[in-house]
Write a protein that holds these residues in place. Structure first.
Motif, short mmCIF file in Angstrom:
data_model
loop_
_atom_site.label_atom_id
_atom_site.label_comp_id
_atom_site.label_asym_id
_atom_site.label_seq_id
_atom_site.Cartn_x
_atom_site.Cartn_y
_atom_site.Cartn_z
N HIS A 1 0.80 -1.18 0.06
CA HIS A 1 0.03 -0.14 -0.09
C HIS A 1 0.87 1.24 -0.08
O HIS A 1 0.80 2.17 -0.93
CB HIS A 1 -1.11 -0.20 1.29
CG HIS A 1 -1.89 1.27 1.47
ND1 HIS A 1 -3.10 0.93 1.39
CD2 HIS A 1 -1.50 2.36 1.58
CE1 HIS A 1 -3.60 2.15 1.87
NE2 HIS A 1 -2.63 3.12 1.63
N HIS B 1 1.95 4.43 -2.78
CA HIS B 1 1.70 5.58 -2.82
C HIS B 1 2.86 6.44 -3.55
O HIS B 1 2.92 7.72 -3.75
CB HIS B 1 1.63 6.29 -1.25
CG HIS B 1 0.39 6.01 -0.92
ND1 HIS B 1 -0.75 6.65 -1.53
CD2 HIS B 1 -0.17 5.57 0.37
CE1 HIS B 1 -2.08 6.22 -0.80
NE2 HIS B 1 -1.46 5.64 0.45
N HIS C 1 -6.17 8.35 -2.38
CA HIS C 1 -6.53 6.98 -2.41
C HIS C 1 -7.74 6.93 -3.37
O HIS C 1 -8.84 6.77 -3.25
CB HIS C 1 -7.33 6.83 -1.05
CG HIS C 1 -6.22 6.37 0.14
ND1 HIS C 1 -6.10 7.31 1.36
CD2 HIS C 1 -5.08 5.65 0.00
CE1 HIS C 1 -5.10 6.88 1.94
NE2 HIS C 1 -4.59 5.85 1.37
N PHE D 1 -5.32 4.34 -7.65
CA PHE D 1 -4.46 3.83 -6.41
C PHE D 1 -4.77 2.47 -6.17
O PHE D 1 -4.05 1.55 -5.93
CB PHE D 1 -4.62 4.93 -5.24
CG PHE D 1 -3.80 4.53 -4.04
CD1 PHE D 1 -2.52 4.14 -3.77
CD2 PHE D 1 -4.47 3.49 -3.13
CE1 PHE D 1 -1.98 3.71 -2.63
CE2 PHE D 1 -4.17 2.89 -1.88
CZ PHE D 1 -2.72 2.89 -1.81
ZN LIG Z 1 -2.78 5.12 2.00
#
Ligand SMILES: [Zn+2]
Length: 246
Positions: free
Chosen positions: A201, A205, A211, A215
């Motif tokens: 995760h 980024h 988000h 993403f």
């Molecule tokens: Zn995040």
């Protein structure tokens, strides 16, 4: 740094406090354990703030009851060293705490967690043990996260800089503007798959700073079953954060 002043609201409820904030841009009600806080931007008229409070008080009181009820159902842990078990990589394993080491705290983690403390710590015993466990976990997890990040960085072509393991109150990880990755130490206590998901995760980024659907589709590409790990964090993460609130 934020300059604040706190005062009790002229209200029937003792649980409501008003906080003047230089940083706040708008009026906001924050519900915390045992407390409703009205955050008021500095310079705003008190009458305006109190009118806002009147309008939203019932909602906030309902939320406070909900939160208090939720917290009362969480088993409180009075003493870290008195716990018979401790979660480690997603499994509860026995915790043994002994006294007798000279000077330094010694920690061994395998099928059990063994903590050897110096004698005569008295009331500091619990805190010394938890702090030492925290420091040990941070060192262990840094190596683990570096391996995972390296493996996935190559595969995903997403390259991070530093890795830091730390205590984070409300988040599991973060990725800084210069691609430094921070990971919450408590992920060492969660299943390995959950740790792996959080690492991916944060790597994602590097390419997508938000988000957005883009993403999540990137996360899904590199870790297809991520919904399962998010569910684990949703159900068990709060308990971990409350129990090991160092
Ligand atoms: Zn995040």
């Amino acid at each position: 740094m934020e300059a604040n002043s706190t005062q009790s609201a002229k209200s029937s409820s003792d649980a409501i406090q008003i906080r003047r904030s230089a940083k706040a841009k708008r009026l906001r009600l924050a519900v915390k354990p045992g407390l409703i806080e009205l955050v008021v931007p500095r310079g705003m008229a008190e009458s305006h703030a109190l009118a806002f409070l009147d309008k939203h008080k019932a909602w906030a009181e309902g939320k406070l009851l909900e939160l208090n009820d939720k917290l009362s159902r969480v088993r409180p842990v009075e003493s870290f060293t008195a716990c018979p078990t401790i979660p480690w990589r997603g499994k509860d394993i026995p915790l043994f705490v002994q006294e007798g080491s000279r000077g330094r705290v010694k920690i061994t983690v395998d099928e059990t967690v063994q903590i050897m403390l110096p004698q005569g710590l008295g009331e500091a015993r619990d805190e010394v043990a938890l702090r030492a466990f925290y420091a040990w976990v941070c060192r262990w997890l840094r190596v683990r996260v570096a391996l995972l990040a390296e493996r996935h960085a190559l595969r995903c072509n997403l390259h991070h800089r530093e890795i830091r393991i730390k205590h984070m109150k409300t988040r599991w990880g973060s990725c800084g503007p210069r691609n430094d990755i921070n990971i919450n130490w408590l992920l060492a206590l969660a299943p390995e798959s959950v740790l792996e998901y959080v690492v991916i995760h944060e790597l994602c980024h590097i390419a997508e700073r938000n988000h957005s659907p883009a993403f999540w589709s990137l996360v899904g590409k590199h870790y297809p079953k991520y919904a399962e790990e998010r569910r684990w964090l949703k159900f068990h993460g709060g308990d971990l954060m409350r129990r090991f609130n160092i």
